[in-house]
Motif scaffolding. Structure first.
Motif, PDB file in Angstrom:
ATOM      1  N   ASN A 132     -14.903  -6.746 -13.595  1.00 23.51           N
ATOM      2  CA  ASN A 132     -15.746  -7.565 -12.338  1.00 23.51           C
ATOM      3  C   ASN A 132     -14.892  -8.558 -11.825  1.00 23.51           C
ATOM      4  O   ASN A 132     -15.405  -9.337 -11.523  1.00 23.51           O
ATOM      5  CB  ASN A 132     -17.033  -7.715 -12.732  1.00 23.51           C
ATOM      6  N   ARG A 133     -13.228  -8.069 -11.924  1.00 26.27           N
ATOM      7  CA  ARG A 133     -12.571  -9.105 -11.984  1.00 26.27           C
ATOM      8  C   ARG A 133     -11.446  -8.727 -10.987  1.00 26.27           C
ATOM      9  O   ARG A 133     -11.073  -7.942 -10.847  1.00 26.27           O
ATOM     10  CB  ARG A 133     -11.481  -9.695 -12.965  1.00 26.27           C
ATOM     11  N   LEU A 134     -11.222  -9.263  -9.468  1.00 28.87           N
ATOM     12  CA  LEU A 134     -10.312  -8.794  -8.776  1.00 28.87           C
ATOM     13  C   LEU A 134      -9.051  -9.010  -9.629  1.00 28.87           C
ATOM     14  O   LEU A 134      -8.361  -9.415  -9.001  1.00 28.87           O
ATOM     15  CB  LEU A 134     -10.549  -8.756  -7.515  1.00 28.87           C
ATOM     16  N   LYS A 135      -8.319  -7.253  -9.178  1.00 31.49           N
ATOM     17  CA  LYS A 135      -6.684  -7.624  -9.649  1.00 31.49           C
ATOM     18  C   LYS A 135      -5.595  -6.939  -7.897  1.00 31.49           C
ATOM     19  O   LYS A 135      -6.186  -6.335  -7.828  1.00 31.49           O
ATOM     20  CB  LYS A 135      -6.247  -6.768 -10.798  1.00 31.49           C
ATOM     21  N   TYR A 136      -4.691  -7.575  -8.613  1.00 32.91           N
ATOM     22  CA  TYR A 136      -3.868  -7.237  -6.743  1.00 32.91           C
ATOM     23  C   TYR A 136      -2.884  -5.902  -7.319  1.00 32.91           C
ATOM     24  O   TYR A 136      -2.175  -5.953  -8.659  1.00 32.91           O
ATOM     25  CB  TYR A 136      -3.020  -8.806  -6.370  1.00 32.91           C
ATOM     26  N   GLN A 137      -2.719  -5.192  -7.066  1.00 29.81           N
ATOM     27  CA  GLN A 137      -2.452  -4.043  -7.506  1.00 29.81           C
ATOM     28  C   GLN A 137      -0.903  -3.653  -6.784  1.00 29.81           C
ATOM     29  O   GLN A 137       0.584  -4.073  -7.344  1.00 29.81           O
ATOM     30  CB  GLN A 137      -2.413  -2.239  -7.224  1.00 29.81           C
ATOM     31  N   TRP A 138      -0.343  -3.227  -5.494  1.00 24.66           N
ATOM     32  CA  TRP A 138       0.315  -3.572  -4.561  1.00 24.66           C
ATOM     33  C   TRP A 138       0.093  -3.159  -3.327  1.00 24.66           C
ATOM     34  O   TRP A 138      -0.871  -2.729  -2.829  1.00 24.66           O
ATOM     35  CB  TRP A 138       0.860  -2.404  -5.543  1.00 24.66           C
ATOM     36  N   LYS A 139       1.480  -2.933  -2.093  1.00 27.29           N
ATOM     37  CA  LYS A 139       1.624  -3.386  -0.901  1.00 27.29           C
ATOM     38  C   LYS A 139       1.902  -1.577  -0.755  1.00 27.29           C
ATOM     39  O   LYS A 139       1.661  -0.877  -1.173  1.00 27.29           O
ATOM     40  CB  LYS A 139       2.525  -4.258  -0.826  1.00 27.29           C
ATOM     41  N   ILE A 140       1.065  -1.231   0.269  1.00 28.31           N
ATOM     42  CA  ILE A 140       0.432   0.458   0.711  1.00 28.31           C
ATOM     43  C   ILE A 140       1.655   0.458   1.284  1.00 28.31           C
ATOM     44  O   ILE A 140       1.531  -0.154   2.653  1.00 28.31           O
ATOM     45  CB  ILE A 140      -1.038   0.906   0.708  1.00 28.31           C
ATOM     46  N   GLN A 141       2.033   1.703   1.803  1.00 29.06           N
ATOM     47  CA  GLN A 141       3.731   1.327   2.485  1.00 29.06           C
ATOM     48  C   GLN A 141       3.894   2.245   3.442  1.00 29.06           C
ATOM     49  O   GLN A 141       2.981   3.167   3.201  1.00 29.06           O
ATOM     50  CB  GLN A 141       4.746   2.290   1.799  1.00 29.06           C
ATOM     51  N   GLY A 142       4.258   2.383   5.062  1.00 26.52           N
ATOM     52  CA  GLY A 142       3.486   3.002   5.811  1.00 26.52           C
ATOM     53  C   GLY A 142       3.130   2.000   6.754  1.00 26.52           C
ATOM     54  O   GLY A 142       3.182   2.835   7.594  1.00 26.52           O
ATOM     55  N   PHE A 143       2.025   1.207   6.626  1.00 26.51           N
ATOM     56  CA  PHE A 143       1.659   0.740   8.091  1.00 26.51           C
ATOM     57  C   PHE A 143       1.659  -1.106   7.755  1.00 26.51           C
ATOM     58  O   PHE A 143       1.603  -1.047   6.689  1.00 26.51           O
ATOM     59  CB  PHE A 143       0.102   1.177   7.305  1.00 26.51           C
ATOM     60  N   ASP A 144       2.384  -1.849   8.474  1.00 26.98           N
ATOM     61  CA  ASP A 144       2.531  -2.920   8.722  1.00 26.98           C
ATOM     62  C   ASP A 144       1.878  -3.379   9.926  1.00 26.98           C
ATOM     63  O   ASP A 144       2.187  -4.686   9.871  1.00 26.98           O
ATOM     64  CB  ASP A 144       4.157  -2.721   9.123  1.00 26.98           C
ATOM     65  N   GLU A 145       0.936  -2.637  10.752  1.00 24.63           N
ATOM     66  CA  GLU A 145       0.020  -3.836  10.995  1.00 24.63           C
ATOM     67  C   GLU A 145      -1.266  -4.034  11.535  1.00 24.63           C
ATOM     68  O   GLU A 145      -1.757  -4.252   9.718  1.00 24.63           O
ATOM     69  CB  GLU A 145      -0.798  -2.248  12.778  1.00 24.63           C
ATOM     70  N   SER A 146      -1.611  -5.356  11.867  1.00 27.32           N
ATOM     71  CA  SER A 146      -3.070  -5.954  11.190  1.00 27.32           C
ATOM     72  C   SER A 146      -3.844  -5.123  11.489  1.00 27.32           C
ATOM     73  O   SER A 146      -4.282  -4.190  11.754  1.00 27.32           O
ATOM     74  CB  SER A 146      -3.151  -7.038  12.557  1.00 27.32           C
ATOM     75  N   SER A 147      -4.660  -5.649  10.120  1.00 28.90           N
ATOM     76  CA  SER A 147      -6.018  -4.668   9.886  1.00 28.90           C
ATOM     77  C   SER A 147      -6.940  -5.119   9.811  1.00 28.90           C
ATOM     78  O   SER A 147      -7.468  -5.375   8.686  1.00 28.90           O
ATOM     79  CB  SER A 147      -5.511  -3.565   8.810  1.00 28.90           C
ATOM     80  N   ARG A 148      -7.425  -6.135  10.903  1.00 33.32           N
ATOM     81  CA  ARG A 148      -8.681  -7.086  10.752  1.00 33.32           C
ATOM     82  C   ARG A 148      -9.986  -5.882  10.768  1.00 33.32           C
ATOM     83  O   ARG A 148     -10.948  -6.647   9.913  1.00 33.32           O
ATOM     84  CB  ARG A 148      -9.072  -7.857  11.559  1.00 33.32           C
ATOM     85  N   VAL A 149     -10.474  -5.506  11.339  1.00 29.30           N
ATOM     86  CA  VAL A 149     -11.613  -4.316  11.293  1.00 29.30           C
ATOM     87  C   VAL A 149     -10.991  -2.512  10.989  1.00 29.30           C
ATOM     88  O   VAL A 149     -10.381  -2.307  11.432  1.00 29.30           O
ATOM     89  CB  VAL A 149     -11.470  -3.525  12.953  1.00 29.30           C
ATOM     90  N   MET A 150     -11.454  -1.938   9.141  1.00 30.18           N
ATOM     91  CA  MET A 150     -11.554  -0.972   8.772  1.00 30.18           C
ATOM     92  C   MET A 150     -13.037  -0.526   8.397  1.00 30.18           C
ATOM     93  O   MET A 150     -14.352  -1.441   8.427  1.00 30.18           O
ATOM     94  CB  MET A 150     -10.592  -1.148   7.649  1.00 30.18           C
ATOM     95  N   GLU A 151     -13.329   0.766   8.803  1.00 29.30           N
ATOM     96  CA  GLU A 151     -14.600   1.461   7.819  1.00 29.30           C
ATOM     97  C   GLU A 151     -13.873   2.465   7.308  1.00 29.30           C
ATOM     98  O   GLU A 151     -12.465   3.434   8.196  1.00 29.30           O
ATOM     99  CB  GLU A 151     -15.250   1.994   9.706  1.00 29.30           C
ATOM    100  N   GLN A 152     -14.058   3.951   7.137  1.00 40.47           N
ATOM    101  CA  GLN A 152     -13.812   4.389   6.098  1.00 40.47           C
ATOM    102  C   GLN A 152     -15.010   5.918   7.142  1.00 40.47           C
ATOM    103  O   GLN A 152     -16.317   5.852   7.039  1.00 40.47           O
ATOM    104  CB  GLN A 152     -13.864   4.660   4.449  1.00 40.47           C
ATOM    105  N   ASP A 153     -14.240   7.105   7.164  1.00 39.64           N
ATOM    106  CA  ASP A 153     -15.230   8.356   6.955  1.00 39.64           C
ATOM    107  C   ASP A 153     -15.476   9.004   6.141  1.00 39.64           C
ATOM    108  O   ASP A 153     -15.064   8.687   4.623  1.00 39.64           O
ATOM    109  CB  ASP A 153     -14.998   8.841   8.089  1.00 39.64           C
ATOM    110  N   GLU A 154     -16.514   9.738   5.777  1.00 41.40           N
ATOM    111  CA  GLU A 154     -17.144  10.451   4.895  1.00 41.40           C
ATOM    112  C   GLU A 154     -15.839  11.698   4.587  1.00 41.40           C
ATOM    113  O   GLU A 154     -15.849  12.022   3.148  1.00 41.40           O
ATOM    114  CB  GLU A 154     -18.035  11.853   5.084  1.00 41.40           C
ATOM    115  N   GLU A 155     -14.776  11.977   4.931  1.00 35.40           N
ATOM    116  CA  GLU A 155     -13.196  12.612   4.278  1.00 35.40           C
ATOM    117  C   GLU A 155     -12.159  11.656   3.462  1.00 35.40           C
ATOM    118  O   GLU A 155     -11.416  12.366   3.022  1.00 35.40           O
ATOM    119  CB  GLU A 155     -13.044  13.332   5.070  1.00 35.40           C
TER     120      GLU A 155
END
Length: 974
Positions: free
Chosen positions: A458-481
């Protein structure tokens, strides 16, 4: 133990149990549900231009507000304040209204009522003249009571009764009684005396209530109707008591929770939600029927002043406060309240969260909290506090695995009560989103791409930056896939698939206007009903997998305008969809599992107030929705029953003639009837034509957001259709033609509810040159003109006929002249011809005579040479015959005869006119008439040329002709 000894003990025990019950109930209601501050509108003395001190407030049938002020009676219609001093220029103390709608006014040394004057303006009608002379001396009218027995004007020297137009007087001895207040409750008239207790006025007598001395000594400032015919006695500093039907007085369940510390209750008013207590130094407190505090308002929460003199609930259930410095309007009958700077928070509202017993509000200035405690909180704990270390721009509050997370300009934080703990060293965090395929991992959208976090214990730990995308990401959602959809504010939309180890982007696809969107800007993504929907700049779209493009969403585009930008879509626990589209905010309420009902007019109050691009709408339950606005937050209560049938009046406040200078026709108050705003037939003005320019000023009795009320008008007889809705409160018309007109105006409040239609009829007379008399004169003149024209026409016709006849006659004459001319020419030709013939004949005669003379001469010569006598005799005989033939007279007579025939007896006329002319003169004149020359005439007269000239001269003299006159021309013309 004797009964006399038991009675005091029983009384003490009873009092103890009552007091214990009060304490238990007070403890059980020792908390206040605090849902924000209601909307408050302040009217300062600069607004109404009079004294800051106000004593009383009332609202009449039309919805007009009247305020008793130290200097004036104030009148307010939602747009304009008007000051009306009493005739004696004293303070206005009290106001009341009866069932007929008559407003009564009490001042110093005078009282009366309000009525319209001839022009419909509010005027004060004094009743002092109706008082008996012996009772006309009084000071302040502190209260006016409208009772079944009549209207009572209460002063410390006595009570004045107004009934059926007459005034009677009941004397009071203020010095003896120490009178403090007057009340009318349950059809009972109470007079409170600080020295002697509470009295009921019955049949013109004061009846004292036993045992009321101790309560009355506390100074009673309010008496309110309560349940079971009880009366609540509100004291200045000693709480509230109940007065039972049997006249017993008991303490009421009330704990002021510090409200009365260094304070005093000045007034009390009952409303449907509870009781309102106005105070001298701490504003107003609302309590429910159990004494539980509901709302506390003072200077800290938005009032202009803490000194409350009077509380008036208006026709729409909202409150007007008469303050010691100003007038305040409070919207308590509203589903909206505020969390703003008056609540202790600063900045624009970005995010909120109710976590157990605590409410968090994130703004552009930091994170604030307040104890919520099962939707209740202590009266003293009403302000928000700043969470330490949260200063700066906040974005989102999210709860993941029972951990409350805050995204912030400075990074990601775990929220623990009133403190923060930063997670990692990363800055510029927008939001978190758990990965569906990896539940323990949480992807984080940032200013510069995607970070990966993991939830461990129940504690949040930083892992890493995901490489390959550097744009601002303020609005996100996931689909079923498991695809991650990221909407960029102005570039477009990304669909991302992560690598299996979550370190990098495995696949990325980009979508913009080339894939079905109207443009690259304002694309968003939300999950509604487990479906991803994609608002664009205009309309809402869904992803079509087969074509890898976006198509209009059938359901949402049927609900939402496709011409506006959808800024926010949020689905609540009930399946309802909250939306922000363009300038509007609303809700699609789910009905029957599938259909939606649109509700948005109730949110018109919030138009253009949400934070653009960061709209925050958070639904918590059916009583709590929090909406971020530019100056804090709004709390919305979905359970509030919005009255769509609420009616209010549209009022025409002024009808003025504006030609040359303004002249008031009507102020819109026509009578003291039940509908005083309706114009009667005798109030219809008839205006001269030079008054054909008018201005109408109007208002509405809806005071909530009064500047946003809109109006629609039409002038019957001039306008064909209603105008468009406008916020303007006046309309002018110029150069109106004569006729009967009716001006109509209606209003619409911020919730699109329409008020009544007001009308004003008037008539404009024609100018003098368009009056019936003028038209009669015009008709007469017209007929005279027709008659004159007819006579002129007849005269002209006659003249034309005469002219025609003259012309015909002239033509005939002309023809005749032409004929005469032709005849004359013919005659002249003939005359000339005959003259020639005569001249030729004369010449021939001359030639013949000459020839005969020559023959005669030759014959004479021949005779002399002839010797034969017989021959000689024959020759002489011949000579004599020749001599006879040569006689001119005979031939002249023939000549004269022909000449006179040709020349109209010329010779005869000239002989008659000039009798001294000789025969030879006549001959010469005749030859001149024949236009013969002198040479031609000489031989005819057997004269020389010179002899002819001499004869001409003699003739001139005989005829007495002027030397300048030519003889030949004279004879030719004779």
């Amino acid at each position: 133990m004797s009964g006399t000894l038991l009675q005091p003990l029983l009384k003490r025990l009873l009092f103890f149990f009552v007091l214990l019950n009060v304490i238990i109930q007070v403890r059980s209601y020792a908390q206040i549900k605090f849902e924000g501050i209601p909307y408050i509108k302040n009217y300062a003395k600069q607004d109404y231009n009079s004294s800051p001190f106000n004593w009383n407030i009332i609202q009449d049938q039309r919805g007009i507000i009247y305020v008793a002020n130290n200097y004036n009676l104030l009148e307010f219609d939602g747009n304009t304040w008007k000051c009306m001093p009493l005739p004696n220029r004293t303070v206005v103390r009290s106001l009341a209204i009866d069932k007929k709608g008559i407003v009564y006014v009490g001042g110093q040394a005078d009282f009366g009522y309000l009525a319209p004057n001839e022009q419909g303006e509010t005027s004060f009608i004094s009743l002092k003249s109706k008082i008996d002379l012996t009772h006309r001396s009084f000071a302040d009218v502190w209260k006016i009571l409208v009772t079944e027995q009549g209207v009572m004007f209460c002063t410390f020297s006595g009570i004045y009764y107004l009934k059926n137009g007459d005034i009677s007087f009941y004397k009071l001895d203020h010095n003896t009684f120490g009178i403090t207040s007057f009340f009318y409750v349950h059809q009972q008239i109470f007079v409170c005396s600080e020295k002697q207790g509470i009295f009921e006025l019955k049949n013109n007598s004061l009846v004292k209530m036993a045992g009321s001395e101790h309560v009355s000594a506390y100074l009673i400032t309010g008496m309110l109707s309560s349940e079971n015919k009880q009366v609540l006695l509100v004291t200045q500093k000693n709480g509230i008591y109940t007065l039972d039907e049997d006249k017993r007085i008991r303490p009421w369940i009330f704990n002021d929770y510090g409200f009365l510390k260094n304070n005093a209750i000045t007034c009390a008013t009952a409303i449907s939600k509870g009781i309102l207590l106005g105070s001298s130094h701490n504003g107003v407190l609302m309590i429910d029927k159990y004494g539980k505090p509901l709302l506390h308002l003072n200077e800290e929460t938005g009032l202009q002043n803490n000194g409350i003199e009077y509380i008036y609930p208006d026709n729409n259930g909202n409150l007007w406060l008469a303050l010691r410095d100003g007038v305040d309007y409070i919207e308590v009958n509203s589903p909206f309240t505020l969390f703003n700077s008056k609540s202790g928070i600063a900045g624009s509202g970005f995010t909120s969260w109710i976590d157990g017993k605590r409410l968090y509000l994130g703004t552009s200035e930091g994170l604030y909290y307040q104890d919520w405690k099962e939707n209740e909180m202590l009266l003293s704990d009403r302000s928000f506090n700043l969470v330490s270390g949260s200063q700066g721009q906040t974005y989102n509050l999210q709860k993941l695995n029972n951990t409350l997370l805050l995204t912030h300009n400075n990074g990601a934080y775990e929220v623990h009560g009133n403190s923060l703990e930063k997670v990692g060293d990363q800055n510029g965090i927008w939001m978190f989103m758990p990965l569906l395929s990896h539940p323990d991992y949480i992807i984080c959208g940032t200013y510069t791409g995607l970070y990966l976090y993991k939830m461990i214990n129940n504690r949040l730990k930083y892992q890493w930056k995901i490489q390959g995308f550097d744009e601002s990401s303020r609005v996100m959602e996931q689909d079923e896939e498991g695809n991650i959809w990221i909407a960029h504010g102005y570039l477009g939309l990304y669909k991302i698939r992560l690598s299996t180890d979550l370190h990098a982007i495995d696949k990325i696809e980009f979508y913009n206007s080339q894939h079905g969107f109207p443009s690259n800007a304002f694309i968003n993504v939300y999950k509604i009903n487990n479906e991803l929907v994609f608002p664009g700049e205009k309309g809402i779209y869904s992803y079509h997998k087969e074509s890898n493009s976006f198509v209009p969403h059938e359901l949402f585009n049927s609900l939402i305008s496709t011409t506006s930008h959808t800024r926010k879509l949020i689905e609540d626990k009930e399946g309802n969809i909250w939306f922000s589209v363009g300038d509007e905010i609303g809700i699609f309420k789910k009905r029957n599992g599938q259909n939606y009902e649109v509700s948005k007019t109730i949110f018109n109050k919030l138009q253009r107030k949400l934070v653009g691009g960061f709209e925050h709408i958070a639904y918590y339950d059916n009583k709590n929705v929090i909406i971020g606005i530019e100056d804090g937050f709004v709390h919305f209560d979905p359970s509030f029953v919005f009255n769509t049938d609420h009616t209010f009046l549209t009022l025409i406040r002024k009808a003025e003639v504006t030609r040359d200078s303004d002249s008031l026709l009507s102020a819109g108050w026509y009578s003291s009837s039940t509908t005083p705003w309706q114009q009667s037939s005798e109030k219809i003005p008839v205006l001269d034509y030079n008054h054909n320019a008018l201005r109408f000023t109007y208002t509405s009795s809806s005071y909530e957001d009064a500047p946003k009320v809109q109006y629609q008008y039409r002038l019957e007889g001039y306008d064909k259709n209603w105008s468009t809705w406008t916020k303007a409160t006046s309309k002018e018309y110029n150069n109106l033609r004569e006729g009967t007109y009716t001006f109509y105006v209606k209003s619409k409040d911020i919730y699109n509810r329409e008020g009544s239609v007001a009308s004003y009829q008037f008539q404009i007379l024609p100018p003098w040159y368009r009056t019936p008399l003028a038209y009669l004169v015009y008709s007469v003149l017209f007929f005279i003109l027709l008659y004159t024209l007819k006579r002129i026409a007849q005269h002209e016709q006659k003249k034309a006929m005469q002219l025609k006849e003259i012309m015909h006659h002239e033509e005939v004459l002309k023809a005749e002249k032409e004929i005469i001319k032709l005849n004359n020419e013919k005659l002249e030709t003939e005359l000339a011809h005959k003259n020639k013939e005569l001249a030729s004949s004369a010449i021939h005669i001359v030639h013949g005579v000459e020839t005969i003379q020559k023959i005669k001469t030759s014959l004479v010569t021949a005779i002399e040479t002839v010797h034969d006598n017989e021959a000689k005799q024959h020759m002489k005989k011949l000579l004599r015959s020749i001599s006879n033939e040569m006689t001119m007279e005979t031939r002249w007579e023939q000549f004269e005869h022909h000449f006179n025939q040709i020349h109209q007896n010329f010779i005869t006329r000239i002989r008659n006119e000039y009798p001294n002319l000789t025969h030879n003169d006549i001959k010469l004149i005749a030859y001149l008439k024949l236009n013969l020359s002198t040479k031609e005439i000489a031989p005819l007269l057997n004269l020389t040329v010179r002899g002819v000239e001499a004869s001409r001269y003699r003739i001139r003299k005989k005829m007495n002709l002027n030397p300048a006159v030519n003889l030949t021309e004279f004879i030719l013309k004779y």
